[in-house]
Scaffold this active site. Structure first.
Site, PDB file in Angstrom:
ATOM      1  NE  ARG A 114      71.666 121.362  91.540  1.00 24.96           N
ATOM      2  CZ  ARG A 114      71.019 120.318  92.073  1.00 24.96           C
ATOM      3  NH1 ARG A 114      69.931 119.835  91.465  1.00 24.96           N
ATOM      4  NH2 ARG A 114      71.450 119.743  93.178  1.00 24.96           N
TER       5      ARG A 114
ATOM      6  CE  LYS B 139      74.997 120.025  90.912  1.00 26.86           C
ATOM      7  NZ  LYS B 139      75.989 120.374  91.950  1.00 26.86           N
TER       8      LYS B 139
ATOM      9  CG  HIS C  68      73.139 128.508  92.586  1.00 24.25           C
ATOM     10  ND1 HIS C  68      72.553 127.413  91.980  1.00 24.25           N
ATOM     11  CD2 HIS C  68      73.695 128.038  93.739  1.00 24.25           C
ATOM     12  CE1 HIS C  68      72.760 126.334  92.718  1.00 24.25           C
ATOM     13  NE2 HIS C  68      73.439 126.685  93.790  1.00 24.25           N
TER      14      HIS C  68
ATOM     15  NE  ARG D 130      69.927 124.350  94.200  1.00 23.17           N
ATOM     16  CZ  ARG D 130      69.275 123.195  94.245  1.00 23.17           C
ATOM     17  NH1 ARG D 130      68.021 123.127  93.825  1.00 23.17           N
ATOM     18  NH2 ARG D 130      69.867 122.114  94.712  1.00 23.17           N
TER      19      ARG D 130
ATOM     20  CG  HIS E 175      70.887 119.379  98.594  1.00 21.59           C
ATOM     21  ND1 HIS E 175      70.716 120.336  99.567  1.00 21.59           N
ATOM     22  CD2 HIS E 175      71.314 120.050  97.485  1.00 21.59           C
ATOM     23  CE1 HIS E 175      71.018 121.524  99.083  1.00 21.59           C
ATOM     24  NE2 HIS E 175      71.386 121.374  97.832  1.00 21.59           N
TER      25      HIS E 175
ATOM     26  CE1 TYR F 140      70.708 127.331 101.023  1.00 23.37           C
ATOM     27  CE2 TYR F 140      70.693 124.942 100.995  1.00 23.37           C
ATOM     28  CZ  TYR F 140      70.892 126.140 100.357  1.00 23.37           C
ATOM     29  OH  TYR F 140      71.301 126.163  99.048  1.00 23.37           O
TER      30      TYR F 140
END
Length: 337
Positions: A179, A205, A273, A276, A299, A308
């Site tokens: 990110r 995150k 982004h 990514r 994730h 994806y």
């Protein structure tokens, strides 16, 4: 000098408290402290919560004709909450943002209940807005490489080290699937020199860390930028700096990509982004398994990574339709094989 994430979060929290009824403001202060101390949310996430809650309270105050106190919160009916969501919808706010407003309010409602300050059942009685799940739009391998090529901007009236810096950031986003906040949050000491390592530890995150590989050509691009940079990059300071020596702003990187996609004829979906997204999609296309890609991307849930697989399948079908000699005929006749 650009504000830090912590400073932006503090400003958003002050704005939230300023517009609230006194007893609600006191409860909000406890809620914000819980988000930071117990849930250990990042400053950027706390800022988002504060902004979303400010928006929710503002619409609720207009609906009730006064800033709600705790008694008004407990007396809320589902129709009141729906009125807030409807007001956001009327402003053209997309469902994802509407859902964030409701999520912030629900988090505050849970805090009130834990602290014995009231139970706001209306917040959970209202169904969250439905969000149409859109597929990421990756950039092709060739275009991703061009974005990270400093020679593409050789004619610009910019200092060479700035062009090398921008190329190094974009190469890192694509090469390691970071990110933009993760890349710009790296400290100088966290990036190995070429030949001295092949991975870095990234803080993502929620303050979660993960280990990601760094390609040798990306390390070389970063080393070239570091050597050319006119500022002394302290080991404990930011790896990527702006033209005045302070931390590099994400907006600068976004503007660079906006310029480059114009030069390359790329769509508006080509953003930092998207690099990514491209990292994950291209890995999957080359046989990478979802679990490994999930770990590399950071994730929390495999379901987030599975999108994806849908991108890869969609691209495969598009290629089949374009190249297979019977594709057009079969689709026109409606016959399957």
């Amino acid at each position: 000098m650009a504000m830090t994430d912590s400073e932006r979060a503090a400003r958003a929290e002050l704005a939230l408290l300023a517009g609230a009824a006194p007893d609600v403001a006191a409860a909000l202060k406890g809620w914000l402290a819980r988000l930071g101390n117990e849930r250990r949310l990042s400053a950027k996430t706390r800022e988002a919560y504060a902004r979303d809650m400010t928006g929710f309270l503002g619409h609720l105050a207009r609906h009730l004709d006064a800033p709600p106190d705790l008694a008004a919160f407990e007396a809320l009916a589902p129709r009141d909450v729906r009125a807030v969501i409807a007001a956001k919808r009327a402003e053209g706010i997309e469902p994802r943002t509407q859902m964030r407003f409701l999520a912030a309010a629900r988090s505050f409602g849970r805090h009130l209940e834990r602290e014995g300050l009231g139970k706001v059942g209306a917040l959970t009685a209202v169904r969250a807005p439905r969000i149409a799940r859109t597929l990421p739009r990756p950039i092709s391998v060739a275009d991703a490489r061009k974005l990270a090529d400093p020679d593409l901007r050789a004619g610009e009236a910019r200092e060479t080290w700035v062009l090398q810096r921008d190329a190094a950031v974009l190469a890192l986003l694509y090469g390691s699937g970071l990110r933009i906040s993760e890349a710009l949050g790296l400290r100088r000491r966290e990036m190995p020199a070429p030949g001295e390592g092949d991975h870095i530890t990234v803080t993502g995150k929620g303050g979660k860390t993960r280990m990601v590989p760094v390609l040798s050509n990306v390390l070389q691009a970063i080393a070239a930028y570091v050597q050319a940079c006119p500022f002394a990059l302290e080991l404990g300071g930011p790896l990527f700096v702006g033209e005045k020596g302070g931390p590099l702003s994400p907006r600068i990187v976004q503007r660079v990509v906006e310029q480059l996609r114009g030069a390359l004829g790329l769509p508006d979906s080509a953003t930092p982004h998207a690099l990514r997204h491209s990292f994950a999609t291209h890995l999957l296309a080359r046989g990478g398994d979802l679990r490994s890609i999930q770990e590399l991307l950071g994730h929390a849930s495999l379901s987030t990574t599975q999108i994806y697989a849908a991108v890869d399948a969609s691209a495969l079908m598009a290629s089949w339709r374009a190249a297979h000699p019977r594709a057009t005929l079969g689709e026109r006749s409606g016959k399957g094989g």
